[in-house]
Write an enzyme that holds these catalytic residues in place. Structure first.
Site, PDB file in Angstrom:
ATOM      1  N   HIS A 155      15.277 -16.230   8.226  1.00 38.56           N
ATOM      2  CA  HIS A 155      14.201 -15.373   7.710  1.00 38.56           C
ATOM      3  C   HIS A 155      12.932 -15.542   8.546  1.00 38.56           C
ATOM      4  O   HIS A 155      12.201 -14.581   8.766  1.00 38.56           O
ATOM      5  CB  HIS A 155      13.954 -15.661   6.227  1.00 38.56           C
ATOM      6  CG  HIS A 155      15.113 -15.218   5.369  1.00 38.56           C
ATOM      7  ND1 HIS A 155      15.651 -15.987   4.368  1.00 38.56           N
ATOM      8  CD2 HIS A 155      15.854 -14.088   5.402  1.00 38.56           C
ATOM      9  CE1 HIS A 155      16.667 -15.327   3.813  1.00 38.56           C
ATOM     10  NE2 HIS A 155      16.811 -14.188   4.426  1.00 38.56           N
ATOM     11  N   LEU A 193      22.740   2.183   1.269  1.00 42.25           N
ATOM     12  CA  LEU A 193      21.293   2.318   1.074  1.00 42.25           C
ATOM     13  C   LEU A 193      20.698   1.206   0.224  1.00 42.25           C
ATOM     14  O   LEU A 193      19.501   0.918   0.331  1.00 42.25           O
ATOM     15  CB  LEU A 193      20.968   3.671   0.430  1.00 42.25           C
ATOM     16  CG  LEU A 193      21.206   4.893   1.328  1.00 42.25           C
ATOM     17  CD1 LEU A 193      20.814   6.158   0.585  1.00 42.25           C
ATOM     18  CD2 LEU A 193      20.403   4.784   2.616  1.00 42.25           C
ATOM     19  N   TRP A 210      22.624 -14.621  10.879  1.00 43.62           N
ATOM     20  CA  TRP A 210      22.096 -15.080  12.177  1.00 43.62           C
ATOM     21  C   TRP A 210      21.915 -16.598  12.139  1.00 43.62           C
ATOM     22  O   TRP A 210      22.270 -17.298  13.070  1.00 43.62           O
ATOM     23  CB  TRP A 210      20.755 -14.380  12.435  1.00 43.62           C
ATOM     24  CG  TRP A 210      20.108 -14.674  13.755  1.00 43.62           C
ATOM     25  CD1 TRP A 210      20.254 -13.973  14.914  1.00 43.62           C
ATOM     26  CD2 TRP A 210      19.180 -15.737  14.040  1.00 43.62           C
ATOM     27  NE1 TRP A 210      19.485 -14.533  15.909  1.00 43.62           N
ATOM     28  CE2 TRP A 210      18.814 -15.612  15.392  1.00 43.62           C
ATOM     29  CE3 TRP A 210      18.626 -16.775  13.281  1.00 43.62           C
ATOM     30  CZ2 TRP A 210      17.917 -16.500  16.004  1.00 43.62           C
ATOM     31  CZ3 TRP A 210      17.733 -17.641  13.900  1.00 43.62           C
ATOM     32  CH2 TRP A 210      17.398 -17.499  15.242  1.00 43.62           C
ATOM     33  N   SER A 257      14.307  -7.000  -2.171  1.00 42.71           N
ATOM     34  CA  SER A 257      14.638  -6.035  -3.220  1.00 42.71           C
ATOM     35  C   SER A 257      14.612  -6.753  -4.569  1.00 42.71           C
ATOM     36  O   SER A 257      14.709  -7.981  -4.634  1.00 42.71           O
ATOM     37  CB  SER A 257      16.012  -5.415  -2.954  1.00 42.71           C
ATOM     38  OG  SER A 257      17.001  -6.104  -3.680  1.00 42.71           O
ATOM     39  N   LEU A 311      -1.498   3.017  12.291  1.00 47.60           N
ATOM     40  CA  LEU A 311      -0.150   2.838  11.752  1.00 47.60           C
ATOM     41  C   LEU A 311      -0.274   2.473  10.274  1.00 47.60           C
ATOM     42  O   LEU A 311      -1.078   1.616   9.911  1.00 47.60           O
ATOM     43  CB  LEU A 311       0.563   1.698  12.504  1.00 47.60           C
ATOM     44  CG  LEU A 311       1.935   1.277  11.947  1.00 47.60           C
ATOM     45  CD1 LEU A 311       2.980   2.361  12.194  1.00 47.60           C
ATOM     46  CD2 LEU A 311       2.409  -0.028  12.590  1.00 47.60           C
ATOM     47  N   ASP A 336      18.528  -6.389   7.637  1.00 43.90           N
ATOM     48  CA  ASP A 336      19.631  -7.197   7.131  1.00 43.90           C
ATOM     49  C   ASP A 336      20.217  -8.083   8.233  1.00 43.90           C
ATOM     50  O   ASP A 336      20.148  -7.750   9.412  1.00 43.90           O
ATOM     51  CB  ASP A 336      20.718  -6.251   6.591  1.00 43.90           C
ATOM     52  CG  ASP A 336      21.541  -6.910   5.493  1.00 43.90           C
ATOM     53  OD1 ASP A 336      21.246  -8.061   5.126  1.00 43.90           O
ATOM     54  OD2 ASP A 336      22.483  -6.259   5.013  1.00 43.90           O
ATOM     55  N   GLY A 337      20.804  -9.199   7.818  1.00 44.33           N
ATOM     56  CA  GLY A 337      21.541 -10.038   8.765  1.00 44.33           C
ATOM     57  C   GLY A 337      20.836 -11.323   9.173  1.00 44.33           C
ATOM     58  O   GLY A 337      21.317 -12.039  10.060  1.00 44.33           O
TER      59      GLY A 337
HETATM   60  C1  FPP Z   1      18.544  -9.354   3.641  1.00 48.43           C
HETATM   61  O1  FPP Z   1      19.500 -10.367   3.645  1.00 48.43           O
HETATM   62  C2  FPP Z   1      17.161  -9.726   4.002  1.00 48.43           C
HETATM   63  C3  FPP Z   1      16.248 -10.321   3.190  1.00 48.43           C
HETATM   64  C4  FPP Z   1      16.524 -10.662   1.783  1.00 48.43           C
HETATM   65  C5  FPP Z   1      14.910 -10.745   3.662  1.00 48.43           C
HETATM   66  C6  FPP Z   1      14.211  -9.988   4.753  1.00 48.43           C
HETATM   67  C7  FPP Z   1      12.982 -10.743   5.102  1.00 48.43           C
HETATM   68  C8  FPP Z   1      12.573 -11.043   6.346  1.00 48.43           C
HETATM   69  C9  FPP Z   1      13.240 -10.511   7.558  1.00 48.43           C
HETATM   70  C10 FPP Z   1      11.415 -11.962   6.521  1.00 48.43           C
HETATM   71  C11 FPP Z   1      10.240 -11.395   7.275  1.00 48.43           C
HETATM   72  C12 FPP Z   1       9.613 -10.258   6.571  1.00 48.43           C
HETATM   73  C13 FPP Z   1       8.281  -9.978   6.602  1.00 48.43           C
HETATM   74  C14 FPP Z   1       7.791  -8.774   5.908  1.00 48.43           C
HETATM   75  C15 FPP Z   1       7.283 -10.808   7.277  1.00 48.43           C
HETATM   76  P1  FPP Z   1      19.683 -11.614   4.658  1.00 48.43           P
HETATM   77  O2  FPP Z   1      19.271 -11.170   5.991  1.00 48.43           O
HETATM   78  O3  FPP Z   1      18.998 -12.803   4.091  1.00 48.43           O
HETATM   79  O4  FPP Z   1      21.196 -12.063   4.583  1.00 48.43           O
HETATM   80  P2  FPP Z   1      22.582 -11.692   5.220  1.00 48.43           P
HETATM   81  O5  FPP Z   1      22.655 -12.130   6.635  1.00 48.43           O
HETATM   82  O6  FPP Z   1      23.500 -12.461   4.375  1.00 48.43           O
HETATM   83  O7  FPP Z   1      22.770 -10.210   5.055  1.00 48.43           O
END
Ligand code: FPP
Length: 236
Positions: free
Chosen positions: A30, A185, A18, A58, A124, A13-14
């Site tokens: 992302h 969770l 960021w 999710s 792994l 998360d985050g």
């Molecule tokens: C949660 O919120 C995170 C997600 C919806 C996406 C997580 C996906 C990645 C880290 C991309 C890379 C993944 C793989 C498997 C290659 P948020 O982080 O978008 O938002 P928030 O800062 O508002 O909580």
């Protein structure tokens, strides 16, 4: 999976925050998150991790704006395509958990290819949850189990692994880490994390490094896992 190795799960998360802190689009966050994924996958085997489950999308995340969802789907596809040679080189077995029918076709084929090509990996077991809901997985397993007169926890766990595309039975989660400061969770693997040690860190996921994973594992080792039992008292 080696009996002494750990099953670690991470709620990543985050990423959005960021990016926003840098006045960048969330998709950039992302993408930076994908680099953090690469760092932890690289570090995991040396940290005695036998199974690593990452929560990437999710079932609730479909409600996000379309451009963000599309950006994420592109990132997932790029990850499976670009890192396939590395998975093979490092003996990493990949499985994607969750529903497949709502994912874009290009991503689905990248997943199929990665799962098929890496099925023999034994160093792994990397499980990535996409369009995943812990409650929905439980309901699906319960629907399959309903004709059984009696069902053991082991049989139910097997059904759950099957309906979640877990690849094979994986031991319960030992350590669940959530980055980004929230302490909940959010419908992750509810059955499998029944006895998981929880570590919450304010670190945003793109800032998460191998040293942070190592620190969480050290904290895990300092905790006493009792599985509902009391201390063993020496009777003399
Ligand atoms: C949660 O919120 C995170 C997600 C919806 C996406 C997580 C996906 C990645 C880290 C991309 C890379 C993944 C793989 C498997 C290659 P948020 O982080 O978008 O938002 P928030 O800062 O508002 O909580």
């Amino acid at each position: 999976m080696h009996p002494s190795s750990l099953h670690v799960a991470i709620i990543m998360d985050g990423n959005g925050r960021w990016a926003m802190a840098r006045a960048l689009p969330r998709t950039v966050g992302h993408r930076a998150g994908m680099e953090a994924v690469r760092r932890v996958v690289d570090a995991a085997p040396e940290l005695e991790i036998g199974a690593l489950t990452l929560f990437a999308f999710s079932s609730n995340n479909w409600q996000r704006p379309a451009d963000q969802v599309e950006g994420l789907m592109d990132i997932f596809r790029a990850y499976f395509e670009q890192d396939l040679p590395l998975f093979l080189e490092r003996g990493i077995r990949v499985n994607v958990m969750g529903r497949r029918d709502r994912l874009p076709a290009g991503l689905r084929s990248a997943i199929d290819e990665a799962e098929l090509a890496t099925a023999g990996g034994s160093r792994l077991h990397l499980r990535i949850a996409l369009d995943y809901s812990g409650r929905e997985a439980l309901l699906r397993a319960a629907r399959r189990a309903r004709s059984a007169y009696e069902i053991s926890p082991e049989t139910f766990a097997f059904l759950l692994a099957e309906v979640s595309h877990s690849g094979s039975m994986v031991p319960d989660i030992d350590l669940l880490i959530r980055t980004g400061g929230e302490q909940r969770l959010s419908d992750v693997l509810l059955w499998e994390s029944a006895y998981a040690e929880l570590v919450f860190t304010p670190n945003l996921w793109p800032d998460f490094h191998a040293a942070d994973l190592q620190a969480a594992i050290e904290e895990y080792h300092h905790r006493e896992r009792r599985f509902g039992q009391v201390h063993e008292v020496a009777i003399v």
